[in-house]
Design an enzyme around this catalytic site. Structure first.
Site, PDB file in Angstrom:
ATOM      1  N   CYS A 133     -39.662  -9.710  48.722  1.00  0.00           N
ATOM      2  CA  CYS A 133     -40.042  -8.394  48.214  1.00  0.00           C
ATOM      3  C   CYS A 133     -41.301  -7.874  48.916  1.00  0.00           C
ATOM      4  O   CYS A 133     -41.409  -7.878  50.129  1.00  0.00           O
ATOM      5  CB  CYS A 133     -40.195  -8.486  46.704  1.00  0.00           C
ATOM      6  SG  CYS A 133     -40.142  -6.919  45.830  1.00  0.00           S
ATOM      7  N   HIS A 134     -42.315  -7.438  48.146  1.00  0.00           N
ATOM      8  CA  HIS A 134     -43.551  -6.942  48.745  1.00  0.00           C
ATOM      9  C   HIS A 134     -44.335  -8.038  49.456  1.00  0.00           C
ATOM     10  O   HIS A 134     -45.254  -7.743  50.229  1.00  0.00           O
ATOM     11  CB  HIS A 134     -44.435  -6.300  47.671  1.00  0.00           C
ATOM     12  CG  HIS A 134     -43.907  -5.000  47.160  1.00  0.00           C
ATOM     13  ND1 HIS A 134     -43.083  -4.928  46.062  1.00  0.00           N
ATOM     14  CD2 HIS A 134     -44.072  -3.725  47.598  1.00  0.00           C
ATOM     15  CE1 HIS A 134     -42.766  -3.662  45.843  1.00  0.00           C
ATOM     16  NE2 HIS A 134     -43.341  -2.914  46.760  1.00  0.00           N
ATOM     17  N   GLU A 164     -38.664   1.541  46.763  1.00  0.00           N
ATOM     18  CA  GLU A 164     -39.975   2.067  46.378  1.00  0.00           C
ATOM     19  C   GLU A 164     -39.822   3.416  45.675  1.00  0.00           C
ATOM     20  O   GLU A 164     -40.520   3.711  44.690  1.00  0.00           O
ATOM     21  CB  GLU A 164     -40.851   2.206  47.620  1.00  0.00           C
ATOM     22  CG  GLU A 164     -42.336   2.073  47.369  1.00  0.00           C
ATOM     23  CD  GLU A 164     -42.771   0.670  46.988  1.00  0.00           C
ATOM     24  OE1 GLU A 164     -42.895   0.418  45.767  1.00  0.00           O
ATOM     25  OE2 GLU A 164     -42.994  -0.151  47.883  1.00  0.00           O
TER      26      GLU A 164
END
Length: 225
Positions: A133-134, A164
């Site tokens: 993910c991030h 996002e």
């Protein structure tokens, strides 16, 4: 014993707001549980060490497995209360590094020289660089000794621009992972929003979103064992 370093955020809020963020819990617990089941040890580190906050939005997507790991004394003490500082880490001790996500990492992972130094050292030792993910933000700015981005020419994934937008955070994050990855020469891969997806290229293993942590873990285990 084979050991993996799990990197967590210290960021408590979206900068410029009072909205809370932090670690997306399942991205740490699911990965750690898979390592445990494979008899692979883990350590937990954060840019500042010590306290690791939890992203409240991530707590809406927990299941029994996530909660059970979260409730263990070991996870609460070593990950959430007393995470290691970068200067306590010897990269030679680790076969891989794993960057967990949560929006908090967008601020304290990308430009952290200590994290980059540890990451590059693990890579130079033939180790594996992994994220979900991030968490990809921890890998996007790392350069080798020749000044080349480690992700350049590699197939990678991470939280997409579309995800996002769906999360309602496109206007508050400092950059977009998908955009920066391509700017740094990566071959960014993606599938349907919020569906499990992990990609492996060389010694890079990355997952697209919170539902991809176990997929990343299983690919890594397959390489380590």
């Amino acid at each position: 014993m084979t050991k993996v370093l799990i990197v967590l955020t210290n960021t408590t809020r979206y900068y410029g707001t009072t909205d809370a963020t932090g670690l997306w819990l399942g991205e740490a617990t699911e990965f750690a549980e898979e390592m445990h089941q494979a008899d692979i040890a883990v350590d937990y580190m954060s840019p500042l060490g010590g306290f690791v906050p939890l992203d409240p939005r991530g707590m809406k997507y927990v299941d029994e497995a996530i909660m059970s790991w979260y409730e263990t004394e070991d996870f609460q003490k070593r990950a959430l209360c007393n995470s290691l500082t970068p200067n306590a880490i010897n990269p030679k001790d680790y076969a891989a590094i794993y960057f967990a996500g949560g929006h908090g990492v967008m601020w304290d992972f990308p430009e952290n020289a200590d994290l980059q130094k540890i990451t590059l050292a693990i890579a130079d030792n033939g180790g594996w660089l992994t994220s979900v993910c991030h968490g990809i933000a921890g890998l996007l700015n790392v350069k080798d000794a020749a000044g080349k981005y480690l992700v350049a020419g590699k197939k990678i994934t991470g939280f997409t621009t579309a995800e996002e937008v769906l999360a309602g955070k496109k206007k508050v994050v400092p950059f977009l992972n998908e955009t920066l990855a391509r700017q740094h020469g990566a071959n960014f891969q993606k599938k349907r929003a919020y569906s499990e997806f992990a990609v492996e290229d060389g010694h890079l293993i990355t997952g697209q979103n919170p539902f991809s942590a176990r997929a990343v873990a299983k690919k890594l285990i397959n390489e380590l064992l």
